[in-house]
Design an enzyme around this catalytic site. Structure first.
Site, PDB file in Angstrom:
ATOM      1  N   GLU A   6       0.818  -1.221   0.000  1.00 36.56           N
ATOM      2  CA  GLU A   6       0.000   0.000   0.000  1.00 36.56           C
ATOM      3  C   GLU A   6       0.849   1.268   0.000  1.00 36.56           C
ATOM      4  O   GLU A   6       0.282   2.359   0.096  1.00 36.56           O
ATOM      5  CB  GLU A   6      -0.902   0.026   1.257  1.00 36.56           C
ATOM      6  CG  GLU A   6      -1.756  -1.221   1.459  1.00 36.56           C
ATOM      7  CD  GLU A   6      -2.864  -1.378   0.433  1.00 36.56           C
ATOM      8  OE1 GLU A   6      -3.387  -0.365  -0.045  1.00 36.56           O
ATOM      9  OE2 GLU A   6      -3.188  -2.540   0.110  1.00 36.56           O
ATOM     10  N   ASP A  94     -12.824  -1.096  -4.586  1.00 33.11           N
ATOM     11  CA  ASP A  94     -13.774  -2.111  -4.122  1.00 33.11           C
ATOM     12  C   ASP A  94     -13.775  -3.344  -5.015  1.00 33.11           C
ATOM     13  O   ASP A  94     -14.153  -4.434  -4.575  1.00 33.11           O
ATOM     14  CB  ASP A  94     -15.210  -1.552  -4.133  1.00 33.11           C
ATOM     15  CG  ASP A  94     -15.378  -0.337  -3.242  1.00 33.11           C
ATOM     16  OD1 ASP A  94     -14.426   0.026  -2.545  1.00 33.11           O
ATOM     17  OD2 ASP A  94     -16.479   0.246  -3.267  1.00 33.11           O
ATOM     18  N   ASP A 164     -15.545  -8.021  -1.486  1.00 36.61           N
ATOM     19  CA  ASP A 164     -15.085  -6.843  -2.214  1.00 36.61           C
ATOM     20  C   ASP A 164     -13.569  -6.737  -2.047  1.00 36.61           C
ATOM     21  O   ASP A 164     -13.037  -7.061  -0.968  1.00 36.61           O
ATOM     22  CB  ASP A 164     -15.725  -5.571  -1.633  1.00 36.61           C
ATOM     23  CG  ASP A 164     -17.203  -5.455  -1.977  1.00 36.61           C
ATOM     24  OD1 ASP A 164     -17.752  -6.365  -2.614  1.00 36.61           O
ATOM     25  OD2 ASP A 164     -17.795  -4.421  -1.598  1.00 36.61           O
ATOM     26  N   HIS A 212     -15.673  -2.951   4.231  1.00 39.11           N
ATOM     27  CA  HIS A 212     -14.302  -2.648   3.836  1.00 39.11           C
ATOM     28  C   HIS A 212     -13.367  -2.384   5.026  1.00 39.11           C
ATOM     29  O   HIS A 212     -13.794  -1.983   6.104  1.00 39.11           O
ATOM     30  CB  HIS A 212     -14.269  -1.495   2.827  1.00 39.11           C
ATOM     31  CG  HIS A 212     -15.161  -1.792   1.633  1.00 39.11           C
ATOM     32  ND1 HIS A 212     -15.701  -0.812   0.853  1.00 39.11           N
ATOM     33  CD2 HIS A 212     -15.611  -2.977   1.126  1.00 39.11           C
ATOM     34  CE1 HIS A 212     -16.447  -1.386  -0.102  1.00 39.11           C
ATOM     35  NE2 HIS A 212     -16.402  -2.694   0.058  1.00 39.11           N
ATOM     36  N   ASP A 214     -10.525  -0.360   4.832  1.00 41.72           N
ATOM     37  CA  ASP A 214      -9.633   0.803   4.728  1.00 41.72           C
ATOM     38  C   ASP A 214     -10.125   2.079   5.410  1.00 41.72           C
ATOM     39  O   ASP A 214      -9.623   3.174   5.109  1.00 41.72           O
ATOM     40  CB  ASP A 214      -9.236   1.057   3.258  1.00 41.72           C
ATOM     41  CG  ASP A 214     -10.387   1.041   2.298  1.00 41.72           C
ATOM     42  OD1 ASP A 214     -11.517   0.725   2.700  1.00 41.72           O
ATOM     43  OD2 ASP A 214     -10.161   1.353   1.110  1.00 41.72           O
ATOM     44  N   ASN A 272      -8.728   7.046   5.284  1.00 45.22           N
ATOM     45  CA  ASN A 272      -8.763   6.361   3.976  1.00 45.22           C
ATOM     46  C   ASN A 272      -7.845   7.128   3.009  1.00 45.22           C
ATOM     47  O   ASN A 272      -8.279   7.819   2.105  1.00 45.22           O
ATOM     48  CB  ASN A 272     -10.227   6.363   3.510  1.00 45.22           C
ATOM     49  CG  ASN A 272     -10.483   5.520   2.300  1.00 45.22           C
ATOM     50  OD1 ASN A 272     -10.615   6.037   1.200  1.00 45.22           O
ATOM     51  ND2 ASN A 272     -10.547   4.231   2.483  1.00 45.22           N
ATOM     52  N   HIS A 317      -8.178   6.469  -0.713  1.00 44.29           N
ATOM     53  CA  HIS A 317      -7.814   5.056  -0.897  1.00 44.29           C
ATOM     54  C   HIS A 317      -8.880   4.357  -1.725  1.00 44.29           C
ATOM     55  O   HIS A 317      -8.581   3.637  -2.681  1.00 44.29           O
ATOM     56  CB  HIS A 317      -7.610   4.359   0.459  1.00 44.29           C
ATOM     57  CG  HIS A 317      -6.934   3.025   0.345  1.00 44.29           C
ATOM     58  ND1 HIS A 317      -7.630   1.843   0.394  1.00 44.29           N
ATOM     59  CD2 HIS A 317      -5.626   2.693   0.154  1.00 44.29           C
ATOM     60  CE1 HIS A 317      -6.783   0.824   0.259  1.00 44.29           C
ATOM     61  NE2 HIS A 317      -5.558   1.318   0.110  1.00 44.29           N
ATOM     62  N   CYS A 318     -10.144   4.603  -1.352  1.00 42.74           N
ATOM     63  CA  CYS A 318     -11.247   3.936  -2.059  1.00 42.74           C
ATOM     64  C   CYS A 318     -11.334   4.326  -3.531  1.00 42.74           C
ATOM     65  O   CYS A 318     -11.688   3.491  -4.365  1.00 42.74           O
ATOM     66  CB  CYS A 318     -12.576   4.317  -1.432  1.00 42.74           C
ATOM     67  SG  CYS A 318     -12.835   3.645   0.191  1.00 42.74           S
TER      68      CYS A 318
HETATM   69  N1  NVA Z   1     -17.647   1.540   5.561  1.00 35.91           N
HETATM   70  C1  NVA Z   1     -16.528   2.303   6.018  1.00 35.91           C
HETATM   71  C2  NVA Z   1     -15.859   3.039   4.900  1.00 35.91           C
HETATM   72  C3  NVA Z   1     -15.035   2.141   4.077  1.00 35.91           C
HETATM   73  C4  NVA Z   1     -13.959   2.825   3.312  1.00 35.91           C
HETATM   74  C5  NVA Z   1     -16.949   3.296   7.071  1.00 35.91           C
HETATM   75  O1  NVA Z   1     -18.102   3.705   7.056  1.00 35.91           O
HETATM   76  O2  NVA Z   1     -16.128   3.662   7.894  1.00 35.91           O
END
Ligand code: NVA
Length: 328
Positions: A6, A94, A164, A212, A214, A272, A317-318
């Site tokens: 990363e 994703d 994902d 996720h 991250d 992120n 990041h996403c």
């Molecule tokens: N679902 C996560 C964000 C993922 C990048 C959150 O809400 O913190």
């Protein structure tokens, strides 16, 4: 050789596009995977395109981000503009998992994202790597609606592998996989088989139920990670191979708000971040407290706008997939 971690020097990256972003048609996958935290159906947003303002302002911010990346001599690739997404192509992270000589278009948890890989697959034509698209059925039996309102019940059953790519973070030969509403245990086993015996897939369980990995941890370099203290409360929650790493505990995020009625993530998108290299990361422009913490560790922060990060559910990041980094 494609990117395997990363944080080493970024050379080529896919940057997402907000064009055509939409809330998909409601079905059991959307209900369980994206909105398990909303106990009542009337709390779900209406299907259809995101407001034009969200799309246009996101694309303006993405254009600035691309200008920045090109200034850092990073080659930028974009999703196929001819692809009309049923969800979006704002978050390539994703969908696409890249590691060394392999690319996996993952069996995503939402039905509406089953064909999203088509927006990215041609970008890998120039690379001599093994590409695999994982097709799954996504029958109703994959989803457990008992997850609605209960974070201790996960959305995905173990009927087929499902995950994902953003449930994963890479540290060279060690791969970290979050078991959660967007990735089941069967998916982690599948990933291990795909990557082979020279690479180890470690799972994180009972850490964060939603989507996720991250916004829970970020790898800054080998041996240094940034952790979200609202989810990681002690080192023992991490896989053993991370427990001897130095940890920067992220400060409270600065809330940037979201478009009324449209919120796809927590404020912890603050962590992120996208690493350009071990000494430079891109942060959402309001995260000054985090910047101070990172600077103490010799990491500079480029502060850039992404006004609808929380609305659309992705920060830097996403909205990227790093394709090539300098190999270590
Ligand atoms: N679902 C996560 C964000 C993922 C990048 C959150 O809400 O913190």
């Amino acid at each position: 050789m494609l990117s395997r971690n990363e944080y080493s020097q970024l050379k080529t990256v896919i940057v997402g596009d907000a064009t055509g972003a939409k809330i998909p048609v409601h079905d059991i996958s959307l209900r369980c995977v994206n909105y398990a935290d909303k106990p009542n159906d009337d709390q779900l947003p209406t299907s259809g395109l995101y407001p034009q303002q969200v799309i246009e302002e996101s694309n303006e911010d993405i254009a600035k981000f691309i200008q920045f990346l090109e200034g850092e001599s990073v080659q930028v690739l974009r999703p196929d503009p001819a692809h009309d997404p049923k969800y979006y192509t704002y978050c390539p992270r994703d969908t696409v998992f890249v590691h060394g000589d392999k690319v996996l278009f993952t069996p995503m948890a939402l039905r509406a994202r089953a064909e999203e890989f088509q927006a990215y697959i041609d970008l890998f034509k120039p690379f001599d790597v093994r590409k695999e698209v994982v097709l799954i059925d996504r029958e109703d039996s994959l989803y457990n609606d008992k997850c609605i309102g209960d974070p201790n019940v996960l959305a995905l059953n173990e009927t087929e592998n499902c995950f994902d790519a953003a449930n994963i973070l890479r540290n060279n030969d060690d791969i970290y996989y979050l078991v959660s509403n967007s990735g089941n245990k069967k998916g982690a086993k599948y990933l291990q088989g795909f990557l082979g015996n020279n690479v180890k897939v470690h799972t994180l369980e009972n850490v964060y139920s939603y989507m996720h990995l991250d916004s829970t941890i970020a790898f800054l370099r080998d041996g240094l990670l940034l952790a979200n203290p609202s989810r990681i409360k002690k080192k023992e929650q991490l896989p053993k191979s991370l427990q001897n790493w130095d940890i920067i505990w992220a400060p409270e995020p600065v809330e940037i708000g979201h478009y009324p009625g449209l919120c796809n993530s927590s404020p912890w998108l603050s962590i992120n971040l996208l690493s350009i290299n071990e000494k430079l990361v891109v942060l959402e422009e309001h995260q000054h407290n985090l910047r101070q913490e990172l600077e103490k560790h010799g990491i500079e922060c480029a502060m850039l706008p992404l006004r609808h990060a929380v609305t659309l559910g992705g920060c830097f990041h996403c909205i990227t997939t790093d394709v090539e980094r300098q190999d270590v």
